[in-house]
Design a protein around this motif. Sequence first.
Motif, PDB file in Angstrom:
ATOM      1  N   TYR A  92       5.546  10.713 -11.587  1.00  0.00           N
ATOM      2  CA  TYR A  92       5.272  11.970 -12.298  1.00  0.00           C
ATOM      3  C   TYR A  92       5.000  13.146 -11.350  1.00  0.00           C
ATOM      4  N   LEU A  93       4.652  12.842 -10.115  1.00  0.00           N
ATOM      5  CA  LEU A  93       4.188  13.890  -9.214  1.00  0.00           C
ATOM      6  C   LEU A  93       5.324  14.793  -8.754  1.00  0.00           C
ATOM      7  N   LYS A  94       5.030  16.074  -8.630  1.00  0.00           N
ATOM      8  CA  LYS A  94       5.988  17.010  -8.053  1.00  0.00           C
ATOM      9  C   LYS A  94       5.801  17.009  -6.536  1.00  0.00           C
ATOM     10  N   PRO A  95       6.749  17.541  -5.785  1.00  0.00           N
ATOM     11  CA  PRO A  95       6.592  17.606  -4.322  1.00  0.00           C
ATOM     12  C   PRO A  95       5.356  18.414  -3.923  1.00  0.00           C
ATOM     13  N   ASN A  96       4.706  17.964  -2.855  1.00  0.00           N
ATOM     14  CA  ASN A  96       3.573  18.679  -2.241  1.00  0.00           C
ATOM     15  C   ASN A  96       2.349  18.773  -3.147  1.00  0.00           C
ATOM     16  N   THR A  97       2.116  17.744  -3.915  1.00  0.00           N
ATOM     17  CA  THR A  97       0.889  17.674  -4.715  1.00  0.00           C
ATOM     18  C   THR A  97      -0.298  17.391  -3.807  1.00  0.00           C
ATOM     19  N   ILE A  98      -1.410  18.041  -4.066  1.00  0.00           N
ATOM     20  CA  ILE A  98      -2.659  17.732  -3.363  1.00  0.00           C
ATOM     21  C   ILE A  98      -3.405  16.685  -4.168  1.00  0.00           C
ATOM     22  N   VAL A  99      -3.630  15.515  -3.574  1.00  0.00           N
ATOM     23  CA  VAL A  99      -4.352  14.434  -4.245  1.00  0.00           C
ATOM     24  C   VAL A  99      -5.788  14.428  -3.740  1.00  0.00           C
ATOM     25  N   ILE A 100      -6.718  14.513  -4.662  1.00  0.00           N
ATOM     26  CA  ILE A 100      -8.143  14.565  -4.335  1.00  0.00           C
ATOM     27  C   ILE A 100      -8.752  13.205  -4.645  1.00  0.00           C
ATOM     28  N   ASN A 101      -9.425  12.644  -3.677  1.00  0.00           N
ATOM     29  CA  ASN A 101     -10.071  11.341  -3.847  1.00  0.00           C
ATOM     30  C   ASN A 101     -11.581  11.497  -3.881  1.00  0.00           C
ATOM     31  N   VAL A 102     -12.233  10.845  -4.836  1.00  0.00           N
ATOM     32  CA  VAL A 102     -13.700  10.863  -4.877  1.00  0.00           C
ATOM     33  C   VAL A 102     -14.288   9.458  -4.783  1.00  0.00           C
ATOM     34  N   SER A 103     -13.445   8.436  -4.613  1.00  0.00           N
ATOM     35  CA  SER A 103     -13.938   7.067  -4.492  1.00  0.00           C
ATOM     36  C   SER A 103     -14.478   6.822  -3.084  1.00  0.00           C
ATOM     37  N   LYS A 104     -15.513   5.982  -2.996  1.00  0.00           N
ATOM     38  CA  LYS A 104     -16.183   5.728  -1.722  1.00  0.00           C
ATOM     39  C   LYS A 104     -16.184   4.224  -1.451  1.00  0.00           C
ATOM     40  N   GLY A 105     -15.301   3.809  -0.570  1.00  0.00           N
ATOM     41  CA  GLY A 105     -15.242   2.378  -0.273  1.00  0.00           C
ATOM     42  C   GLY A 105     -13.954   2.037   0.454  1.00  0.00           C
ATOM     43  N   PHE A 106     -13.573   0.763   0.371  1.00  0.00           N
ATOM     44  CA  PHE A 106     -12.416   0.257   1.092  1.00  0.00           C
ATOM     45  C   PHE A 106     -11.520  -0.540   0.153  1.00  0.00           C
ATOM     46  N   HIS A 107     -10.258  -0.662   0.538  1.00  0.00           N
ATOM     47  CA  HIS A 107      -9.346  -1.548  -0.186  1.00  0.00           C
ATOM     48  C   HIS A 107      -9.876  -2.979  -0.051  1.00  0.00           C
ATOM     49  N   PRO A 108      -9.968  -3.724  -1.143  1.00  0.00           N
ATOM     50  CA  PRO A 108     -10.623  -5.037  -1.090  1.00  0.00           C
ATOM     51  C   PRO A 108      -9.897  -6.087  -0.258  1.00  0.00           C
ATOM     52  N   GLU A 109      -8.609  -5.889   0.012  1.00  0.00           N
ATOM     53  CA  GLU A 109      -7.851  -6.887   0.765  1.00  0.00           C
ATOM     54  C   GLU A 109      -7.464  -6.410   2.161  1.00  0.00           C
ATOM     55  N   THR A 110      -7.077  -5.148   2.276  1.00  0.00           N
ATOM     56  CA  THR A 110      -6.588  -4.644   3.561  1.00  0.00           C
ATOM     57  C   THR A 110      -7.674  -3.964   4.389  1.00  0.00           C
ATOM     58  N   ASN A 111      -8.828  -3.691   3.789  1.00  0.00           N
ATOM     59  CA  ASN A 111      -9.954  -2.984   4.430  1.00  0.00           C
ATOM     60  C   ASN A 111      -9.660  -1.510   4.698  1.00  0.00           C
ATOM     61  N   GLU A 112      -8.551  -0.984   4.191  1.00  0.00           N
ATOM     62  CA  GLU A 112      -8.191   0.409   4.444  1.00  0.00           C
ATOM     63  C   GLU A 112      -9.174   1.375   3.775  1.00  0.00           C
ATOM     64  N   ARG A 113      -9.363   2.535   4.422  1.00  0.00           N
ATOM     65  CA  ARG A 113     -10.056   3.639   3.767  1.00  0.00           C
ATOM     66  C   ARG A 113      -9.182   4.169   2.638  1.00  0.00           C
ATOM     67  N   MET A 114      -9.813   4.846   1.668  1.00  0.00           N
ATOM     68  CA  MET A 114      -9.085   5.285   0.498  1.00  0.00           C
ATOM     69  C   MET A 114      -7.968   6.272   0.816  1.00  0.00           C
ATOM     70  N   SER A 115      -8.178   7.170   1.776  1.00  0.00           N
ATOM     71  CA  SER A 115      -7.117   8.125   2.118  1.00  0.00           C
ATOM     72  C   SER A 115      -5.871   7.401   2.622  1.00  0.00           C
ATOM     73  N   ASP A 116      -6.075   6.351   3.401  1.00  0.00           N
ATOM     74  CA  ASP A 116      -4.933   5.583   3.898  1.00  0.00           C
ATOM     75  C   ASP A 116      -4.227   4.845   2.762  1.00  0.00           C
ATOM     76  N   VAL A 117      -4.997   4.322   1.809  1.00  0.00           N
ATOM     77  CA  VAL A 117      -4.399   3.645   0.655  1.00  0.00           C
ATOM     78  C   VAL A 117      -3.537   4.625  -0.138  1.00  0.00           C
ATOM     79  N   ILE A 118      -4.049   5.830  -0.360  1.00  0.00           N
ATOM     80  CA  ILE A 118      -3.308   6.833  -1.138  1.00  0.00           C
ATOM     81  C   ILE A 118      -2.032   7.236  -0.418  1.00  0.00           C
TER      82      ILE A 118
END
Length: 332
Positions: A92-118
């Motif tokens: 659904y996203l158009k090009p150059n969308t700014i995605v805002i994250n407010v979750s605080k934690g890590f991916h449960p399997e890869t240990n990635e920070r949320m920005s990296d997951v996104i």
Amino acid sequence: MRTVIIGSGSWGTALGQVLADNQQDVIVYGRNQAEVSDINENHHNTKYFKETELNPLLTATQDLSVVEGADFVLLAVPTIAIEDMCKKIDGYLKPNTIVINVSKGFHPETNERMSDVIRRSISSNKLSSVVSLIGPSHAEEVVIRQLTTIDAISLKMEDAKQVQMLFSNRYFRIYTGSDEIGSELGAALKNVMAIASGILSGLGYQDNTRAALITRGLQEMVRYGTFFGGQERTFMGLTGIGDLIVTCTSKHSRNFECGYQIGQENTVDNFWANNTKTVEGVRTAKIVHRVAEKNHISMPICEEVYQILYNHKKPDTCADSLMLRDLKEEFR
């Protein structure tokens, strides 16, 4: 400029109201029909805020296609759901969308920070950048317009400044920053410290103990964060000590509440048997244990929280374990 907030829980609703107060074009997406109807028909989200009246300009929908064409998409869902939600909205996203994250934690399997997951889960041509909107804040206070300051953190400062302008008003002030690693690690680790703070309070320990916990907990956050490339000064700011203080001392903190119950009962058993809430620090404690052990990072408070949660160690013995460790200089 149009903003879609994914998640009709407490934080998504409170941030939606901030934007409605700012006369912004905003809509909240939620899966729960009762919450969506409550927002639209009654201008309340009774499940989270009881009788607090919401700005009547705030509306909600169960149609995920509302994301199409949005300039900003804010993800207010638990960390465990971030990857899946990103994949659902990608088309659904158009090009150059700014995605805002407010979750605080890590991916449960890869240990990635949320920005990296996104970044991994959304097509690169659709994403302008990820902006983490994090800092010392409880939705229960933001929704009643208590004075609050948090950070907009991004590797792309232009986007961070856009988010800053979008949300800032007389009661909600946004600062910008670029230390994504330090900020996101601090925001995640403080949840583990808040569980520890709650446990100690539940055991009956008071101000001296909490001050020690917060201070030594901050040292662990700095140690862990700088190991992975975060800047030490970041932990002296809103996403470090600021977030740590509010989460370790507030009745609104689910992590503190979780720890308090465990401390009062001196066992984790009842928590595991009956908890139905998302308590991010519980998952974070497991990940930090795994990563710290692998990289030989000393994290004694986090380790004791892990032992309580996952190995059923008695909380009252953990306090002794921390106090009776080998004596050392403070900053070593």
